[in-house]
Design a protein around this motif. Structure first.
Motif, PDB file in Angstrom:
ATOM      1  N   ASN A  72       0.777  -1.499  -0.148  1.00 42.98           N
ATOM      2  CA  ASN A  72      -0.101  -0.141  -0.029  1.00 42.98           C
ATOM      3  C   ASN A  72       0.926   1.234  -0.051  1.00 42.98           C
ATOM      4  N   HIS A 268     -10.557  -0.701  -1.572  1.00 40.57           N
ATOM      5  CA  HIS A 268      -9.520   0.512  -1.580  1.00 40.57           C
ATOM      6  C   HIS A 268     -10.068   1.377  -0.153  1.00 40.57           C
ATOM      7  N   HIS A 278      -4.450  -6.032   0.045  1.00 42.32           N
ATOM      8  CA  HIS A 278      -5.283  -5.534  -0.925  1.00 42.32           C
ATOM      9  C   HIS A 278      -6.175  -6.763  -1.432  1.00 42.32           C
TER      10      HIS A 278
END
Length: 384
Positions: A72, A268, A278
């Motif tokens: 991220n 998200h 994710h």
């Protein structure tokens, strides 16, 4: 007629074992003064990056390494990378890694020519100045950042993932070599594989899909449903790794051109708030989003079920919905994903905040169902 117009864009890519050996050749196409090699510390430890360095040194290509990248990737990591790129007169970027180094490399490239903070480019087509030459070497079979029009960057102050979508961030070249994925452990293999699966599912049902993206998406689903369990059973089997790399590429070609949907918008939001992986977020949400969206495009979801190997026959829509959601749930369990939102630290009071964030995400625009905040809250509840 105009409503049926679709564009399709992919970079030049080389697919197959040995593609990594072509790095110097592709870098030299741009006659670089100095390249910035963007990667992460883990890939340096695997020995892959040192092998690439040896190739660059052998071909007398000046380079710097920037590896201050975490999963991220943060806005401040992008800004520091751009500062290093500019101060050292770099003029080409080589990204080696999974989605995080490649997204960070895209961000560095954007800032280095547009001279604004990376967070200013959230949304669609906000980049006005072309980026420097960008070559990607993906080391996971899932994100497809090496061919896509997407870059996802974490706003570290707001704890919110920002989706930057533009043809300007499509890399110039992608060297896709399945041997690079042999460095992945099973957890990362599964997470990136599920990410690719969700790319394909969401691209296929997207309201911006086309005949071309549909072909890519359905074949990706077929390949992943067959080969992801096999590669988890036999991680060193290069044939299985190659099939997953192809599936990731096809899913990437689909979603890059058809965009995504509610799973990614919601994932998200989760990833920004909790800094969660994710692929893990996608796995938690995907069957619940399919259940929510199903009635918007039931025939398309029936095709997805068939690509999964489900015999839908003459079943009615409700039966197909149940068969497909159960198949997806069974598949993700088979790949090791049993977590719920509660397991990753989400509490009920987070739902409204998360839903508001998801509604603001550009990926929701192409979701097949027009969801309101209550619809999204209900999906989060069901995944909790």
């Amino acid at each position: 007629m105009y409503g049926s117009l679709r564009k399709y864009l992919v970079p030049e890519f080389v697919l197959g074992e040995g593609a990594v050996a072509l790095i110097s050749r592709y870098v030299n196409f741009y006659n670089p003064k100095r390249i910035l090699l963007v990667t992460d510390p883990g890939l340096i430890e695997t020995g892959l990056v040192p092998k690439i360095e040896k190739q660059l040194r052998s071909d007398k290509i000046p380079y710097l390494i920037y590896d201050n990248i975490k999963p991220n990737p943060r806005d401040h990591q992008v800004m520091l990378g751009s500062e290093i790129y500019q101060k050292n007169n770099c003029d080409v970027i080589l990204a080696v890694g999974g989605g995080s180094p490649m997204d960070a490399a895209k961000g560095i490239a954007i800032v280095s020519t547009n001279h604004q903070h990376i967070n200013d480019f959230e949304g669609v087509d906000k980049i006005t100045v072309p980026i420097p030459p960008l070559i990607c070497v993906p080391t996971t079979a899932g994100t497809a950042a090496d061919i896509s029009q997407f870059a996802i960057i974490l706003d570290s102050e707001l704890k919110q993932k920002l989706a930057i979508i533009s043809k300007a961030v499509v890399p110039d070249n992608s060297l896709i070599d399945s041997e690079t994925t042999l460095t992945m452990d099973n957890q990362l293999t599964a997470a990136t594989g599920i990410d690719a699966l969700v790319h394909a599912i969401e691209a296929y049902v997207s309201n911006a899909s086309s005949a071309i993206t549909d072909i890519n998406a359905l074949e990706a689903i077929r390949l992943i449903s067959k080969y992801l369990p096999l590669v988890l059973q036999s991680p060193k089997e290069i044939e299985y790794r190659s099939k997953m790399m192809l599936a990731s590429l096809l899913a990437g070609m689909a979603f890059s051109n058809a965009s995504l949907g509610l799973v990614h918008a919601m994932a998200h939001a989760l990833g920004g708030l909790k800094d969660s992986a994710h692929g893990e977020c996608n796995a938690i949400l995907v069957d619940h989003v399919v259940d929510c969206n199903f009635q918007a495009v039931p025939k398309k979801y029936a095709k997805i079920a068939e690509s999964f190997g489900v015999d839908v026959g003459d079943s009615n829509d409700d039966t197909v919905r149940k068969l497909l959601t159960e198949k997806i749930k069974e598949f993700k369990y088979q790949c090791g994903f049993h977590l719920t939102l509660k397991d990753i630290g989400i509490v009920e009071s987070d739902f409204k905040n998360l839903a508001e964030r998801a509604l603001d995400d550009p990926c929701i625009v192409t979701n097949p169902r027009d969801c309101d905040i209550n619809d999204i809250i209900n999906v989060y509840k069901n995944a909790w």
